[in-house]
Design a protein around this motif. Sequence first.
Motif: not given
Length: 327
Positions: A199-213
């Motif tokens: 979550l923190a990496s998605v919110l902080g833009g450290k990854v371009a996008f996330g995939v989760s439940g």
Amino acid sequence: MRIRNWPAVVGALAVVVLVPPLLTSGAESGTASLRGLRVLVPNAPGGGYDVTARTAAKALEDTDLIRNVEVFNLPGAGGTVGLGRTVSERGNGKLVMSMGLGVVGSVYTNKAPSSLLDTTPIAKLIEEPDIVVVGVDSPYRTLAELVAAWKAAPGAVTVGGGSSPGGPDHLAPMLVAKAVGLDPRSVNYVAFDGGGELLASVLGGKVAFGVSGIGEYRDQIEAGQLRVLAVTSGDRLPGVDAPTLRESGVDVEFTNWRGVVAPPGIADTDRARLVDLFTDLHGTAQWREAVARNGWTDAFAPGEEFGAFLREENERVASVLKELGLA
């Protein structure tokens, strides 16, 4: 006063002493031997297994099916550290592990010495779609925009997932990559130990996008902190303003699942009590409400029915990983 009929009195007292009370609570009768039940979560707090385990434990206690359930986390290696601990607890009928599709895949990608086929299947509980999600400040407002950037620079557009390679949050973007014409081996996938860490990496833009439940991020979605670009289910999800992958032009449908297993070699009576416990949980209004609140789908399968499903999933995941060139 003299008591004339001593045999009658003694017989009456024996009945009082030897016959147990007829009215007892559920926690005192059928599940009494399960006092001290521990639930092992094989990923970090905030992940899907953790949310499922703590939701189930609360519902078990709220309905008085059992008391004092302990939930504890033992993360590592995509859930296979927790799996190894569970298998090593052979014969322990007071331990269960919250698990799911991610552990099936992690066994292959981590070359774990134990598999879920070494455990005692108790119950499959729920199914849950994944979501493709970005932070609210992300430049990507639609899946089409994300896919265009991804195809232009596969290595530069990083995707984060709450499971190790072979898990659902890894398999879903790999299937999407293949469907849009990308070599899955070119995808820059960053693994996190559960959706909570992602979550923190998605919110902080450290990854371009996330995939989760969906269940792990519903609060942040409702608060406007995250933008859902697509859901991996066949149908749209109530309360989530996002299209399915197929509606977005990507021919993929994908669903995660979670359940509960126990150590190998437990007594038949312990196995029956555990299966009965989760069967009773499945029938409660509290559990049904929790399933709906988290965006899950009821997928209950007890005991050997779940065991047969696990055997099929082992074969399916191995085949998918091989097809994607990842195993």
